[in-house]
Scaffold this active site. Structure first.
Site, PDB file in Angstrom:
ATOM      1  N   GLU A 113     -29.246  40.369   9.101  1.00 16.56           N
ATOM      2  CA  GLU A 113     -28.011  41.147   9.286  1.00 16.56           C
ATOM      3  C   GLU A 113     -28.241  42.278  10.265  1.00 16.56           C
ATOM      4  O   GLU A 113     -27.380  42.598  11.078  1.00 16.56           O
ATOM      5  CB  GLU A 113     -27.541  41.719   7.944  1.00 16.56           C
ATOM      6  CG  GLU A 113     -26.193  42.444   8.007  1.00 16.56           C
ATOM      7  CD  GLU A 113     -26.254  43.904   8.440  1.00 16.56           C
ATOM      8  OE1 GLU A 113     -25.203  44.470   8.764  1.00 16.56           O
ATOM      9  OE2 GLU A 113     -27.370  44.486   8.472  1.00 16.56           O
TER      10      GLU A 113
ATOM     11  N   ASP B 100     -22.616  46.294   1.308  1.00 16.18           N
ATOM     12  CA  ASP B 100     -23.665  46.757   2.228  1.00 16.18           C
ATOM     13  C   ASP B 100     -23.491  48.233   2.587  1.00 16.18           C
ATOM     14  O   ASP B 100     -23.822  48.662   3.682  1.00 16.18           O
ATOM     15  CB  ASP B 100     -23.673  45.882   3.491  1.00 16.18           C
ATOM     16  CG  ASP B 100     -24.900  46.150   4.362  1.00 16.18           C
ATOM     17  OD1 ASP B 100     -25.877  46.735   3.856  1.00 16.18           O
ATOM     18  OD2 ASP B 100     -24.871  45.777   5.545  1.00 16.18           O
TER      19      ASP B 100
END
Ligand SMILES: *[C@@H]1O[C@H](CO)[C@@H](O)[C@H](O)[C@H]1NC(C)=O
Ligand SMILES: *[C@@H]1O[C@H](CO)[C@@H](O)[C@H](O)[C@H]1NC(C)=O
Ligand SMILES: *[C@@H]1O[C@H](CO)[C@@H](O)[C@H](O)[C@H]1NC(C)=O
Ligand SMILES: *[C@@H]1O[C@H](CO)[C@@H](O)[C@H](O)[C@H]1NC(C)=O
Ligand SMILES: [Zn+2]
Length: 487
Positions: free
Chosen positions: A352, A380
């Site tokens: 990511e 997140d």
């Protein structure tokens, strides 16, 4: 969280990879015996009015309460925290391309299997950047070592380093105005922190903007609202056709120091050494765990967090916590013997931090089934005390979600806010799938983000229980409603 915005990625993003499925089947207990879905399965499929939706969702109050109790005061109390502690204490940080990331994927694959979930891996190609040794010394007007962290994808310096006079600017505009002073210099950016989304542009594009005016390297003030002299790393993006110069972040303290020295017209000289380099892309995996839906197994509610981190700290907050609650949500549902109509799919993304690399390849591979994706969820922004859910979807979908979050009254997280977001779910959201992200009420996230400070010490077991409960209730109920969320 890496950044907002769309970094440009080369060829390999478009290379589709084979799907290596090692899915196993485990005995499924008769999970829906005690599920409200069995009761409602027979009910009418007539076009729904808002009040019908409210009644349908309110029917989940009991099951929501059971999930919350299990997570917060029951047998699963502290479980996601303990799992995160075991994981990050065992593996440590997990940057894209590292052996640690490989070990992390194996660890989670085994752990989720032992938990009784259907688990498989999906192969993707990811970047492999290595930091190597690095250091920076201010040698004029006085000697001082500067704490630095090279930025992801930066080139290194020659072995003897780069020694150059410094020019300090506070913005891209100032750099343009003073372009003639930058030639042959190290540009130090001392931009104020406004917000992560806005200020991260300096980390992302500072090197190329400085190279355009002839700079030999850049040192960029860490993108953080608070500092105890710690540098914060992150991905940066070289612009095509612009010379690639070494780039690292420095602490807020040192950026301000050099700015004050420059204001006094003192000559500043810095010596920078970085061994950073980019190696060929490597194979990695998105890790996928499922509870298959009993009625519409092809329809999916996706929960997610990313398994990779930066190569500093433990990656406990970014994003070990998001990954663990996305696993925990499935554990809670399984432990209660529940099984929704649709499939619950937890995806632990890889790479990511390099701009949602694993997630983009997942989207490319699975977008043929976009109409079967009911809701995509991502955590997140930390797993601190949750205050609610951020949601993006049509007005009709929002009406349904407004009812769903009412089920979270026992943990006081009934807020449904605007703007669901996340690097890894954004391709789905751009394709029209409703998206939700966990909203936590804590401004400390960017204190620790991408720094040595991102450790288990930042995490709190009760907060993680609350996050897990919220995540599980929302995912389960949406996956079990008679209809998919309207687009
Ligand atoms: C969970 O953690 C809290 C705080 O550390 C502790 O007080 C509590 O006893 C723990 N509960 C269990 C079941 O371990
Ligand atoms: C500064 O450091 C250099 C070596 O990097 C050394 O030669 C010099 O003596 C130092 N100056 C002071 C004032 O300590
Ligand atoms: C698309 O969905 C169908 C039906 O569930 C499934 O068989 C197929 O494997 C899916 N394709 C991809 C690429 O996910
Ligand atoms: C519920 O949360 C709100 C903020 O979201 C807070 O103001 C309120 O005090 C909380 N109530 C309880 C009972 O915790
Ligand atoms: Zn993250």
């Amino acid at each position: 969280m890496a950044w907002k915005g769309r970094p440009s990625f080369p060829l390999w993003l478009f290379v589709f990879l084979t799907l290596s499925s090692v899915s196993d089947s485990h005995p499924q207990p008769d999970r829906f015996l005690n599920s409200p879905s069995a009761v409602r399965a027979a009910s009418s499929r007539a076009v729904k009015r808002a009040s019908d939706t409210a009644v349908e969702v309110a029917g989940y109050a009991d099951v929501a309460k059971r999930i919350i109790e299990l997570a917060v005061v029951g047998a699963a109390q502290n479980r996601s925290y303990s799992r995160l502690a075991d994981f990050t204490d065992t593996i440590g940080n997990r940057v894209s391309g590292s052996q640690n990331l490989d070990m992390a994927i194996k660890y989670m694959f085994n752990a989720m299997r032992q938990d009784g979930l259907d688990v498989h891996l999906e192969q993707v190609k990811i970047p492999h950047w290595v930091r190597g040794k690095e250091s920076a010394e201010m040698i004029m007007p006085r000697n001082k070592s500067l704490a630095i962290l090279g930025l992801g994808s930066s080139v290194g310096t020659p072995p003897e380093g780069i020694e150059a006079e410094v020019v300090v600017v506070q913005s891209f505009e100032e750099l343009k105005r003073r372009a003639s002073e930058a030639t042959g210099r190290i540009v130090v950016f001392n931009q104020p922190f406004v917000s992560y989304g806005e200020t991260v542009a300096y980390r992302a594009y500072g090197a190329s903007e400085a190279a355009k005016v002839g700079a030999v390297a850049t040192l960029i003030r860490s993108v953080a609202p608070f500092s105890i002299n710690s540098p914060h790393t992150g991905w940066q993006d070289y612009q095509d056709g612009v010379k690639r110069i070494p780039t690292a972040c420095i602490t807020i303290e040192d950026a301000e120091l050099m700015w004050r020295l420059a204001q006094r017209r003192q000559k500043i000289v810095v010596q920078l050494k970085m061994e950073a380099k980019t190696l060929p892309d490597v194979d990695s995996f998105n890790t996928v765990a499922e509870i298959r839906g009993w009625q519409h197994p092809e329809q999916v509610v996706l929960l997610s967090g990313h398994l990779d981190s930066w190569d500093v700290g433990q990656g406990a907050m970014d994003d070990g916590g998001g990954a663990m609650i996305s696993w925990e949500a499935l554990s809670l549902i399984k432990d209660l013997g529940l099984r929704p109509r649709r499939t619950l799919r937890t995806v632990l993304w890889t790479a990511e931090e390099q701009g949602g690399v694993g997630a983009q390849q997942y989207f490319n591979l699975h977008k043929v089934n976009v109409s079967n994706f009911d809701l995509v969820m991502e955590s997140d922004m930390g797993t601190f005390t949750p205050v609610g859910l951020q949601f993006t979807g049509s007005e009709a979908a929002r009406k349904v979600m407004e009812e769903v979050v009412k089920l979270l009254a026992p943990i006081n997280t009934t807020k449904l806010e605007k703007s669901g977001e996340g690097t890894d779910i954004s391709p789905w959201m751009q394709a029209g799938v409703p998206g939700a992200s966990l909203h936590v009420g804590d401004s400390r996230y960017f204190w620790f983000h991408h720094s040595e400070g991102d450790t288990m010490t930042v995490q709190n077991p009760r907060d993680m229980d609350l996050c897990s409960a919220l995540w599980a209730v929302v995912a389960y109920v949406v996956a079990d409603l008679q209809d998919m969320l309207p687009r």
